[in-house]
Design a protein around this motif. Structure first.
Motif, PDB file in Angstrom:
ATOM      1  N   LEU A   1       1.145  -1.061   0.239  1.00  0.00           N
ATOM      2  CA  LEU A   1       0.151  -0.340  -0.162  1.00  0.00           C
ATOM      3  C   LEU A   1       0.632   1.055   0.544  1.00  0.00           C
ATOM      4  O   LEU A   1       2.183   1.484   0.499  1.00  0.00           O
ATOM      5  CB  LEU A   1      -0.916  -0.178   1.131  1.00  0.00           C
ATOM      6  N   ASP A   2       0.532   1.903  -0.760  1.00  0.00           N
ATOM      7  CA  ASP A   2       1.699   3.406  -1.132  1.00  0.00           C
ATOM      8  C   ASP A   2       0.804   4.523  -0.208  1.00  0.00           C
ATOM      9  O   ASP A   2      -0.647   4.973  -0.628  1.00  0.00           O
ATOM     10  CB  ASP A   2       1.752   3.938  -2.628  1.00  0.00           C
ATOM     11  N   PRO A   3       0.961   4.997   0.935  1.00  0.00           N
ATOM     12  CA  PRO A   3       0.331   5.655   1.561  1.00  0.00           C
ATOM     13  C   PRO A   3      -0.104   7.161   1.315  1.00  0.00           C
ATOM     14  O   PRO A   3      -0.943   8.322   1.517  1.00  0.00           O
ATOM     15  CB  PRO A   3       0.867   5.858   2.948  1.00  0.00           C
TER      16      PRO A   3
ATOM     17  N   VAL B   1       8.026   0.829   5.753  1.00  0.00           N
ATOM     18  CA  VAL B   1       8.734   0.904   5.778  1.00  0.00           C
ATOM     19  C   VAL B   1       9.590   2.042   5.275  1.00  0.00           C
ATOM     20  O   VAL B   1       8.181   3.102   4.696  1.00  0.00           O
ATOM     21  CB  VAL B   1       9.081  -0.733   3.940  1.00  0.00           C
ATOM     22  N   ARG B   2      10.285   2.570   5.892  1.00  0.00           N
ATOM     23  CA  ARG B   2      10.535   4.160   5.849  1.00  0.00           C
ATOM     24  C   ARG B   2      11.483   4.589   4.839  1.00  0.00           C
ATOM     25  O   ARG B   2      12.730   3.784   4.823  1.00  0.00           O
ATOM     26  CB  ARG B   2      10.559   4.596   7.734  1.00  0.00           C
TER      27      ARG B   2
ATOM     28  N   ASP C   1       7.832   4.738   3.696  1.00  0.00           N
ATOM     29  CA  ASP C   1       7.565   4.827   2.092  1.00  0.00           C
ATOM     30  C   ASP C   1       5.867   4.013   1.909  1.00  0.00           C
ATOM     31  O   ASP C   1       5.761   4.622   1.015  1.00  0.00           O
ATOM     32  CB  ASP C   1       8.866   4.568   2.027  1.00  0.00           C
ATOM     33  N   TYR C   2       5.869   3.191   1.919  1.00  0.00           N
ATOM     34  CA  TYR C   2       5.433   2.148   2.166  1.00  0.00           C
ATOM     35  C   TYR C   2       5.132   1.284   2.920  1.00  0.00           C
ATOM     36  O   TYR C   2       5.947   1.330   3.979  1.00  0.00           O
ATOM     37  CB  TYR C   2       5.467   1.690   0.684  1.00  0.00           C
ATOM     38  N   LEU C   3       3.069   0.011   3.031  1.00  0.00           N
ATOM     39  CA  LEU C   3       3.408  -0.893   3.711  1.00  0.00           C
ATOM     40  C   LEU C   3       3.175  -1.837   2.859  1.00  0.00           C
ATOM     41  O   LEU C   3       2.663  -1.689   1.909  1.00  0.00           O
ATOM     42  CB  LEU C   3       1.368  -0.591   4.523  1.00  0.00           C
TER      43      LEU C   3
END
Length: 610
Positions: free
Chosen positions: A258-260, A338-339, A346-348
């Motif tokens: 997932l892109d927040p 993920v940071r 950055d994304y989940l």
């Protein structure tokens, strides 16, 4: 527009580093030189002016002593040879102006309140104050002021020369750096071009040209080797992805990303298959997956996702889904954030697995546990009722038995007292046996009542000196100590938090047994003390009596269990009572023995430390 240093081409960075290093070295050199000159000149100027002041002060004693201002003025006028001196003045002891010398400036009329013998640099001038002394008698004060303008001019010249040197050296260093950096930047530029090509087009077969065997040549060769390894790993990764896809499918597990920022979610074919959709990779808004979540569980799913997006904590949720055909399945979903290097998310990414079978098993276990709890509650109530009935039975039996026992005991005693002289010996013997049996039966009833009372009596815990309890127990046992030779070995016992009445009963029972089973010894040895054990301290009572067979140790603390038959008196209830008391205190009791080598009983209480 100012370009940051980190964004400059490497050849400009090298040029700036070389020129900057050279200029910085020259600046530091010039600065050190100018500072040294400044400090040195100030010291020399102060020394010269102080020397002149001392000479004039020494020669002014006569003028001040004979009150001759004219002679003092002529003496001060000799300072005209010192062009830097702008003002000089001579004051008497009261601070009044006596004589002056001021070719350019207005002479002072009043002496500044500065201690004689001091100096100061102020506003481009050096001022000294010199005492005029004759025969240890102060006659006045000499004031001299010197202009430092020539120093400023001298240092302006130094600054101009330093600027010319810095500019010249910068131009030379820049040209030399521009010439030398070409041999360094060209291989780096080509290496960067190759890396850009690989990054943009994924052409891992590309290779950079090697220009030499120096560090850049080694770097280029290492870069080419890395490309070869990446090319090989890329092929292995494709194979691994195929295997992973097969394993996830076999485990009923699917993955997602997932892109927040855009709320776009990528689901693999396995996750879509678990959701009842076409088994292929898809890209859509994450709200679309929420449509497959059971309406009652959507708040749980949404709250878990928002919590992860808010603080980066691991994502976890268990929820039901409703497939297209209407089937309800349980899913367990785990993920993590993920940071980026700067700390933003950055994304989940995560994985979801079908746990319907596990949930059904848990529900069955929950049902069985509920049934088991009900049965335990019912059995506990039945046991509590049985214990109450047993206690009532013991109480009733003990009271119902005491009346006929008293009759038997009393009538046997009356027969012996009134007709003992005429009764045959055998009848008297039988009457004695009847009395002893009645006493034993009465003692057994008392012991059973004690055991029952100990089982239901609440503990009254308080700090207790165990030594005092031993003393009290020995007082109770004084009849058993008559006509006995006993060597006691008593160690100091600790303070314990316990019920003093019950623990006194423990010592009474243990010491009574030690006295009873050591009776065959001519001189009995009984010891009371402590011994360290794992995680605490144990108290022991040891005798050298007949002991017992260790094989039957498990019978020691049972009701009516006697290991010596009728050889020694007793009811078989005392040690059972002791064990019940220790259990109620949260401690334990055990024994060690060998036949004919005595026995040792140990017990522990909570809070006793070695």
């Amino acid at each position: 527009m100012i370009v940051p240093f980190s964004n400059l081409p490497i050849r400009w960075k090298l040029t700036l580093v070389i020129v900057g290093t050279s200029v910085l070295a020259l600046v530091l050199t010039c600065g050190i030189f100018v500072t040294y000159e400044w400090v040195t000149y100030r010291r020399e100027a102060l020394g010269n002016l102080t020397t002149i002041g001392r000479l004039i002060a020494d020669n002014s004693t006569a003028a001040l002593g004979f009150d001759n201002p004219g002679e003092a003025t002529e003496l001060l006028a000799t300072l005209r040879a010192e062009q830097a001196v702008t003002v000089a003045a001579l004051y008497d002891t009261q601070g009044r102006l006596f004589a002056t010398y001021a070719p350019h400036d207005t002479p002072p009329t009043q002496l500044d309140p500065i201690p004689v013998g001091n100096f100061e640099f102020r506003d481009g001038y050096l001022h000294i104050y010199q005492a005029v002394v004759q025969n240890n008698h102060r006659l006045g004060t000499l004031f001299i002021s010197s202009n430092l303008e020539h120093v400023r001019q001298r240092f302006l010249l130094y600054a101009a020369l330093a600027t010319l040197v810095l500019v010249g050296c910068g131009v030379v260093a820049g040209g030399l750096a521009n010439f030398l950096q070409l041999g360094i930047t060209r291989p780096i530029y080509e290496l960067a071009q190759t890396a850009r090509l690989v990054s943009a087009q994924r052409q891992y077969s590309a290779r950079a040209r090697i220009h030499g065997t120096d560090e850049l040549g080694e770097l280029t060769e290492t870069f080419n080797d890395m490309l070869a390894q990446i090319e090989e790993r890329d092929q292995r990764l494709l194979t691994s992805e195929e295997r992973l896809h097969t394993a996830l499918s076999a485990a009923d597990m699917g993955t997602w990303r997932l892109d927040p920022r855009t709320e776009d979610e990528t689901r693999d074919a396995n996750l879509n298959r678990l959701l009842g959709r076409e088994p292929r990779t898809s890209h859509s808004k994450w709200e679309e997956r929420l449509l497959y979540v059971h309406p009652e569980d959507r708040p749980v799913f949404r709250a878990a996702l928002h919590r992860t997006l808010a603080d980066g904590s691991p994502f976890f949720a268990e929820y039901r889904i409703v497939r297209n055909e209407g089937a309800v399945r349980w899913m367990r979903d785990r993920g993590k954030a993920v940071r980026l290097p700067q700390g933003d998310i950055d994304y989940l990414t995560g994985a979801a697995v079908d746990i319907t079978d596990r949930k059904e098993a848990e529900e069955e276990v929950r049902r069985l546990n509920s049934d088991l709890e009900q049965r335990v509650t019912r059995r506990t109530a039945e046991l509590a009722q049985t214990n109450k009935e047993l206690e009532a039975f013991i109480y009733s039996v003990s009271h119902d038995l005491r009346a006929p026992l008293r009759h038997v005991t009393n009538y046997s005693q009356i027969l012996q007292a009134d007709h003992g002289a005429v009764l045959p010996e055998e009848v008297r013997y039988y009457l004695g046996r009847i009395g002893k049996a009645s006493s034993k039966m009465n003692q057994l009833i008392d012991d059973l009542l004690n055991l029952s009372r100990v089982s239901r009596q609440p503990l009254v815990l308080q700090r207790t000196d165990l030594n005092q309890l031993v003393d009290d127990a020995l007082i109770d046992l004084e009849p058993e100590l008559q006509n006995r030779r006993i060597e006691w070995q008593r160690a100091s016992l600790p303070i314990a938090r316990c019920d003093p009445g019950l623990i006194r009963l423990v010592f009474t029972n243990l010491l009574s047994n030690a006295l009873k089973y050591s009776r065959p010894r001519e001189v009995a040895h009984i010891a009371i003390g402590t011994t360290p054990i794992e995680n605490g301290l144990a108290i022991f009572v040891r005798d050298d009596g007949v002991g017992f067979d260790a094989r039957y140790q498990h019978k020691l603390f049972g009701v009516f269990q006697r290991l010596h038959g009728s050889a020694f008196e007793g009811t078989g209830v005392g040690l059972a009572t002791v064990e019940r008391i220790m259990r109620n205190h949260g401690g334990r009791i055990w024994a060690e023995s060998q036949l004919d080598h005595g026995a040792t009983f140990y017990f522990t209480l909570p809070g006793l430390a070695a």
